[in-house]
Design a protein around this motif. Sequence first.
Motif, PDB file in Angstrom:
ATOM      1  N   UNK A   1       0.833  -1.215   0.000  1.00 15.28           N
ATOM      2  CA  UNK A   1       0.000   0.000   0.000  1.00 15.28           C
ATOM      3  C   UNK A   1       0.864   1.260   0.000  1.00 15.28           C
ATOM      4  N   UNK A   2       1.979   1.240   0.720  1.00 12.61           N
ATOM      5  CA  UNK A   2       2.862   2.407   0.739  1.00 12.61           C
ATOM      6  C   UNK A   2       3.490   2.646  -0.631  1.00 12.61           C
ATOM      7  N   UNK A   3       3.908   1.565  -1.292  1.00 12.55           N
ATOM      8  CA  UNK A   3       4.492   1.721  -2.626  1.00 12.55           C
ATOM      9  C   UNK A   3       3.450   2.221  -3.616  1.00 12.55           C
ATOM     10  N   UNK A   4       2.248   1.682  -3.558  1.00 11.39           N
ATOM     11  CA  UNK A   4       1.183   2.139  -4.459  1.00 11.39           C
ATOM     12  C   UNK A   4       0.918   3.627  -4.256  1.00 11.39           C
ATOM     13  N   UNK A   5       0.895   4.086  -3.012  1.00 13.53           N
ATOM     14  CA  UNK A   5       0.687   5.513  -2.724  1.00 13.53           C
ATOM     15  C   UNK A   5       1.823   6.363  -3.274  1.00 13.53           C
ATOM     16  N   UNK A   6       3.039   5.885  -3.126  1.00 16.56           N
ATOM     17  CA  UNK A   6       4.204   6.623  -3.629  1.00 16.56           C
ATOM     18  C   UNK A   6       4.151   6.737  -5.152  1.00 16.56           C
ATOM     19  N   UNK A   7       3.828   5.637  -5.825  1.00 14.83           N
ATOM     20  CA  UNK A   7       3.769   5.638  -7.289  1.00 14.83           C
ATOM     21  C   UNK A   7       2.652   6.536  -7.812  1.00 14.83           C
ATOM     22  N   UNK A   8       1.641   6.794  -6.997  1.00 14.03           N
ATOM     23  CA  UNK A   8       0.504   7.632  -7.404  1.00 14.03           C
ATOM     24  C   UNK A   8       0.806   9.123  -7.284  1.00 14.03           C
ATOM     25  N   UNK A   9       1.892   9.499  -6.631  1.00 10.61           N
ATOM     26  CA  UNK A   9       2.235  10.910  -6.507  1.00 10.61           C
ATOM     27  C   UNK A   9       2.626  11.460  -7.881  1.00 10.61           C
ATOM     28  N   UNK A  10       2.051  12.598  -8.279  1.00 10.94           N
ATOM     29  CA  UNK A  10       2.314  13.122  -9.625  1.00 10.94           C
ATOM     30  C   UNK A  10       3.798  13.324  -9.938  1.00 10.94           C
ATOM     31  N   UNK A  11       4.573  13.854  -8.982  1.00 11.66           N
ATOM     32  CA  UNK A  11       5.985  14.114  -9.256  1.00 11.66           C
ATOM     33  C   UNK A  11       6.783  12.810  -9.370  1.00 11.66           C
ATOM     34  N   UNK A  12       6.392  11.803  -8.620  1.00  9.12           N
ATOM     35  CA  UNK A  12       7.049  10.491  -8.708  1.00  9.12           C
ATOM     36  C   UNK A  12       6.689   9.835 -10.033  1.00  9.12           C
ATOM     37  N   UNK A  13       5.408   9.904 -10.393  1.00 11.61           N
ATOM     38  CA  UNK A  13       4.965   9.334 -11.665  1.00 11.61           C
ATOM     39  C   UNK A  13       5.693   9.980 -12.836  1.00 11.61           C
TER      40      UNK A  13
ATOM     41  N   UNK B   1       3.075   2.018 -17.459  1.00 16.12           N
ATOM     42  CA  UNK B   1       2.055   1.879 -16.418  1.00 16.12           C
ATOM     43  C   UNK B   1       2.715   1.913 -15.044  1.00 16.12           C
ATOM     44  N   UNK B   2       2.087   2.623 -14.126  1.00 13.31           N
ATOM     45  CA  UNK B   2       2.589   2.655 -12.755  1.00 13.31           C
ATOM     46  C   UNK B   2       1.706   1.839 -11.816  1.00 13.31           C
ATOM     47  N   UNK B   3       0.842   0.993 -12.409  1.00 13.73           N
ATOM     48  CA  UNK B   3       0.131   0.008 -11.590  1.00 13.73           C
ATOM     49  C   UNK B   3       1.206  -0.874 -10.957  1.00 13.73           C
ATOM     50  N   UNK B   4       1.012  -1.246  -9.721  1.00 13.72           N
ATOM     51  CA  UNK B   4       2.059  -1.917  -8.958  1.00 13.72           C
ATOM     52  C   UNK B   4       2.691  -3.118  -9.681  1.00 13.72           C
ATOM     53  N   UNK B   5       1.928  -4.075 -10.185  1.00 15.04           N
ATOM     54  CA  UNK B   5       2.569  -5.217 -10.851  1.00 15.04           C
ATOM     55  C   UNK B   5       3.401  -4.788 -12.067  1.00 15.04           C
ATOM     56  N   UNK B   6       2.883  -3.825 -12.820  1.00 14.44           N
ATOM     57  CA  UNK B   6       3.594  -3.347 -14.010  1.00 14.44           C
ATOM     58  C   UNK B   6       4.880  -2.622 -13.630  1.00 14.44           C
ATOM     59  N   UNK B   7       4.806  -1.786 -12.604  1.00 17.88           N
ATOM     60  CA  UNK B   7       5.990  -1.033 -12.182  1.00 17.88           C
ATOM     61  C   UNK B   7       7.065  -1.980 -11.650  1.00 17.88           C
ATOM     62  N   UNK B   8       6.672  -2.990 -10.894  1.00 16.94           N
ATOM     63  CA  UNK B   8       7.657  -3.951 -10.386  1.00 16.94           C
ATOM     64  C   UNK B   8       8.268  -4.770 -11.516  1.00 16.94           C
ATOM     65  N   UNK B   9       7.465  -5.117 -12.501  1.00 20.17           N
ATOM     66  CA  UNK B   9       7.999  -5.852 -13.651  1.00 20.17           C
ATOM     67  C   UNK B   9       8.990  -4.985 -14.428  1.00 20.17           C
ATOM     68  N   UNK B  10       8.671  -3.715 -14.603  1.00 16.71           N
ATOM     69  CA  UNK B  10       9.597  -2.799 -15.284  1.00 16.71           C
ATOM     70  C   UNK B  10      10.883  -2.644 -14.474  1.00 16.71           C
ATOM     71  N   UNK B  11      10.772  -2.579 -13.154  1.00 15.20           N
ATOM     72  CA  UNK B  11      11.959  -2.492 -12.305  1.00 15.20           C
ATOM     73  C   UNK B  11      12.829  -3.735 -12.479  1.00 15.20           C
ATOM     74  N   UNK B  12      12.214  -4.917 -12.527  1.00 15.45           N
ATOM     75  CA  UNK B  12      12.978  -6.150 -12.762  1.00 15.45           C
ATOM     76  C   UNK B  12      13.670  -6.104 -14.116  1.00 15.45           C
TER      77      UNK B  12
END
Length: 183
Positions: free
Chosen positions: A69-81, A91-102
Amino acid sequence: MLETYLVEQCAPTLASLKLGSMFALTVPAGEDMEQEVRELNAGFERKGLYLTVLRRRGERATVYLCRVSQLASELAKPEVAQFLRGCGYGSLALPDALEQLRRRFAGTRSIPHEIGVFLGYPLGDVLGFIANRGRNSVRTGYWQVYCDEAQAAEKFARYRKCHEVYSRLFSAGHSISDLAVTA
């Protein structure tokens, strides 16, 4: 094997003081670390935690633990996005963002700079690190600080205390499930 590393390296995330933690370890050839990750995630899900292997090359692995939940909130911040989109994240949806990070980890031998966002570092410090090429920080601790030194010092002290307490509790026989708080 992973439980000891999680307590040593991820105590503030287990305690819900920090968004995420990362560590590298040596995994002996033939050891099924992925099975251990799946088993830990089965217990972590109800605690709001997620564990994943970001990169594995030979016997070296880089592992990441986050508060979902904390990561999802962070990714939703406009400046972070905006920052992450500039790093190639669609996509900054959590599964997509983690896959891109990998994928970003797999594509380089170094550590992608945006990892700071996934670890809960202030965006100003992530940007400061990039702009200064890792030099000229005003404080160094869990990360290199370029902006709010006082706030960072306070967090560093809380994280150190958490590590001490969690190490003591784990040594006394408390399980990782006991130590992982529900957030």
